[in-house]
Design a protein around this motif. Sequence first.
Motif, PDB file in Angstrom:
ATOM      1  N   HIS A  80       0.833  -1.204   0.000  1.00  0.00           N
ATOM      2  CA  HIS A  80       0.000   0.000   0.000  1.00  0.00           C
ATOM      3  C   HIS A  80       0.865   1.251   0.000  1.00  0.00           C
ATOM      4  CE1 HIS A  80      -3.573  -2.435   1.164  1.00  0.00           C
ATOM      5  NE2 HIS A  80      -2.617  -3.214   1.651  1.00  0.00           N
ATOM      6  N   THR A  81       0.693   2.076  -1.014  1.00  0.00           N
ATOM      7  CA  THR A  81       1.343   3.385  -1.077  1.00  0.00           C
ATOM      8  C   THR A  81       0.257   4.385  -1.452  1.00  0.00           C
ATOM      9  OG1 THR A  81       1.981   2.956  -3.370  1.00  0.00           O
ATOM     10  CG2 THR A  81       3.643   2.538  -1.693  1.00  0.00           C
ATOM     11  N   GLY A  82      -0.110   5.232  -0.495  1.00  0.00           N
ATOM     12  CA  GLY A  82      -1.230   6.140  -0.725  1.00  0.00           C
ATOM     13  C   GLY A  82      -2.488   5.315  -0.960  1.00  0.00           C
ATOM     14  N   SER A  83      -3.190   5.592  -2.055  1.00  0.00           N
ATOM     15  CA  SER A  83      -4.405   4.839  -2.367  1.00  0.00           C
ATOM     16  C   SER A  83      -4.126   3.675  -3.329  1.00  0.00           C
ATOM     17  CB  SER A  83      -5.457   5.769  -2.970  1.00  0.00           C
ATOM     18  OG  SER A  83      -4.971   6.339  -4.172  1.00  0.00           O
ATOM     19  N   LYS A  84      -2.868   3.484  -3.697  1.00  0.00           N
ATOM     20  CA  LYS A  84      -2.498   2.432  -4.642  1.00  0.00           C
ATOM     21  C   LYS A  84      -2.192   1.120  -3.907  1.00  0.00           C
ATOM     22  CE  LYS A  84       0.808   1.373  -8.270  1.00  0.00           C
ATOM     23  NZ  LYS A  84       2.123   1.632  -8.785  1.00  0.00           N
ATOM     24  N   VAL A  85      -2.673   0.012  -4.460  1.00  0.00           N
ATOM     25  CA  VAL A  85      -2.396  -1.315  -3.906  1.00  0.00           C
ATOM     26  C   VAL A  85      -1.759  -2.168  -4.991  1.00  0.00           C
ATOM     27  CG1 VAL A  85      -3.378  -3.415  -2.894  1.00  0.00           C
ATOM     28  CG2 VAL A  85      -4.357  -1.185  -2.314  1.00  0.00           C
ATOM     29  N   ASP A  86      -0.592  -2.730  -4.693  1.00  0.00           N
ATOM     30  CA  ASP A  86       0.066  -3.693  -5.577  1.00  0.00           C
ATOM     31  C   ASP A  86       0.055  -5.038  -4.866  1.00  0.00           C
ATOM     32  OD1 ASP A  86       0.855  -1.982  -7.753  1.00  0.00           O
ATOM     33  OD2 ASP A  86       2.389  -1.146  -6.438  1.00  0.00           O
ATOM     34  N   TYR A  87       0.159  -6.100  -5.649  1.00  0.00           N
ATOM     35  CA  TYR A  87       0.076  -7.455  -5.117  1.00  0.00           C
ATOM     36  C   TYR A  87       1.418  -8.152  -5.268  1.00  0.00           C
ATOM     37  CZ  TYR A  87      -4.769  -6.206  -5.369  1.00  0.00           C
ATOM     38  OH  TYR A  87      -5.945  -5.540  -5.194  1.00  0.00           O
ATOM     39  N   TYR A  88       1.796  -8.880  -4.236  1.00  0.00           N
ATOM     40  CA  TYR A  88       3.055  -9.611  -4.222  1.00  0.00           C
ATOM     41  C   TYR A  88       2.806 -11.027  -3.720  1.00  0.00           C
ATOM     42  CZ  TYR A  88       6.077  -5.531  -4.896  1.00  0.00           C
ATOM     43  OH  TYR A  88       6.718  -4.426  -5.418  1.00  0.00           O
ATOM     44  N   ARG A  89       3.647 -11.918  -4.154  1.00  0.00           N
ATOM     45  CA  ARG A  89       3.768 -13.252  -3.562  1.00  0.00           C
ATOM     46  C   ARG A  89       5.099 -13.249  -2.822  1.00  0.00           C
ATOM     47  NH1 ARG A  89      -0.106 -17.178  -3.839  1.00  0.00           N
ATOM     48  NH2 ARG A  89      -1.322 -17.118  -5.740  1.00  0.00           N
ATOM     49  N   PHE A  90       5.244 -14.147  -1.851  1.00  0.00           N
ATOM     50  CA  PHE A  90       6.546 -14.314  -1.219  1.00  0.00           C
ATOM     51  C   PHE A  90       6.810 -15.793  -1.011  1.00  0.00           C
ATOM     52  CE2 PHE A  90       3.941 -14.386   2.633  1.00  0.00           C
ATOM     53  CZ  PHE A  90       4.583 -15.310   3.444  1.00  0.00           C
ATOM     54  N   ALA A  91       8.081 -16.099  -0.978  1.00  0.00           N
ATOM     55  CA  ALA A  91       8.541 -17.442  -0.637  1.00  0.00           C
ATOM     56  C   ALA A  91       9.686 -17.282   0.344  1.00  0.00           C
ATOM     57  CB  ALA A  91       9.001 -18.191  -1.885  1.00  0.00           C
ATOM     58  N   SER A  92       9.812 -18.233   1.248  1.00  0.00           N
ATOM     59  CA  SER A  92      10.913 -18.186   2.199  1.00  0.00           C
ATOM     60  C   SER A  92      11.604 -19.534   2.243  1.00  0.00           C
ATOM     61  CB  SER A  92      10.429 -17.798   3.597  1.00  0.00           C
ATOM     62  OG  SER A  92       9.612 -18.812   4.137  1.00  0.00           O
ATOM     63  N   LEU A  93      12.872 -19.471   2.531  1.00  0.00           N
ATOM     64  CA  LEU A  93      13.683 -20.668   2.669  1.00  0.00           C
ATOM     65  C   LEU A  93      14.671 -20.393   3.788  1.00  0.00           C
ATOM     66  CD1 LEU A  93      14.348 -23.463   1.493  1.00  0.00           C
ATOM     67  CD2 LEU A  93      15.943 -22.328  -0.038  1.00  0.00           C
ATOM     68  N   GLY A  94      14.858 -21.363   4.644  1.00  0.00           N
ATOM     69  CA  GLY A  94      15.757 -21.146   5.762  1.00  0.00           C
ATOM     70  C   GLY A  94      16.525 -22.394   6.134  1.00  0.00           C
ATOM     71  N   ALA A  95      17.528 -22.183   6.943  1.00  0.00           N
ATOM     72  CA  ALA A  95      18.340 -23.278   7.459  1.00  0.00           C
ATOM     73  C   ALA A  95      18.501 -23.068   8.950  1.00  0.00           C
ATOM     74  CB  ALA A  95      19.704 -23.298   6.771  1.00  0.00           C
ATOM     75  N   GLY A  96      18.547 -24.145   9.665  1.00  0.00           N
ATOM     76  CA  GLY A  96      18.685 -24.086  11.103  1.00  0.00           C
ATOM     77  C   GLY A  96      18.050 -25.322  11.708  1.00  0.00           C
ATOM     78  N   VAL A  97      17.459 -25.151  12.865  1.00  0.00           N
ATOM     79  CA  VAL A  97      16.824 -26.262  13.562  1.00  0.00           C
ATOM     80  C   VAL A  97      15.376 -25.898  13.816  1.00  0.00           C
ATOM     81  CG1 VAL A  97      16.856 -27.661  15.649  1.00  0.00           C
ATOM     82  CG2 VAL A  97      19.001 -26.813  14.686  1.00  0.00           C
ATOM     83  N   GLY A  98      14.455 -26.810  13.504  1.00  0.00           N
ATOM     84  CA  GLY A  98      13.067 -26.525  13.799  1.00  0.00           C
ATOM     85  C   GLY A  98      12.146 -27.667  13.446  1.00  0.00           C
ATOM     86  N   ILE A  99      10.942 -27.582  13.986  1.00  0.00           N
ATOM     87  CA  ILE A  99       9.892 -28.519  13.642  1.00  0.00           C
ATOM     88  C   ILE A  99       8.557 -27.819  13.883  1.00  0.00           C
ATOM     89  CG2 ILE A  99       9.779 -29.613  15.920  1.00  0.00           C
ATOM     90  CD1 ILE A  99       9.371 -32.280  14.212  1.00  0.00           C
ATOM     91  N   GLY A 100       7.608 -28.018  12.963  1.00  0.00           N
ATOM     92  CA  GLY A 100       6.276 -27.457  13.136  1.00  0.00           C
ATOM     93  C   GLY A 100       5.764 -26.791  11.872  1.00  0.00           C
ATOM     94  N   PHE A 101       4.560 -26.257  11.996  1.00  0.00           N
ATOM     95  CA  PHE A 101       3.885 -25.581  10.895  1.00  0.00           C
ATOM     96  C   PHE A 101       3.033 -24.485  11.506  1.00  0.00           C
ATOM     97  CE2 PHE A 101       0.286 -24.913   8.087  1.00  0.00           C
ATOM     98  CZ  PHE A 101       0.893 -24.802   6.854  1.00  0.00           C
TER      99      PHE A 101
END
Length: 189
Positions: A80-101
């Motif tokens: 959102h910039t002023g009254s304008k709306v643009d659409y984005y997708r995102f993806a993430s990738l990571g490394a480390g230790v974890g479990i869950g959703f």
Amino acid sequence: MKSFTILIAILTLTACATGSNPDAKKANARKATSEALTEIYTDHPAARSAVARGKGYLVCTGSDSYLFAASTGGGICTFHTGSKVDYYRFASLGAGVGIGFKKVAFLYVFQTNAAMKRFVDDSWDAGARAEASARHKDEGGQAAANASYDVDGVRIYQSAIWGAAAQATVQGYKFWRTDFTDDVIEHNE
């Protein structure tokens, strides 16, 4: 393991902004990010005034999954910039230790024009995250490390919407603009 990670990535990218055409997907993206913004405002009351003072803001919703040494995620955003709306997708990738959703929501408030330009030009974010979270959509309260922090002219707020995860990861996010005409998967409603 690799197949599982790819499957999670595909499911994540199709989790939001469903619709049979680009206009339906845009409407669903606006609805999903509006609900995410409401959740962020509940968890971080100061976010509302930051948005009012900012040059623009990006609100995203999607999911993150953590399986041992890798994490993946993705979703949709409205910028959102002023009254304008643009659409984005995102993806993430990571490394480390974890479990869950977990389903997540995050907000980037651009405090300077330079920070906003950096996002538009580069569309990357990387950082270390360590947290344990648990939240169910229908239950009040959560045990989560909801965070807010400033990074080089950008105020960032994040909230866990539902799910459970424990992780210590270095995670990178890639954002790309979309008008949903060449989207990955079409859904009929």
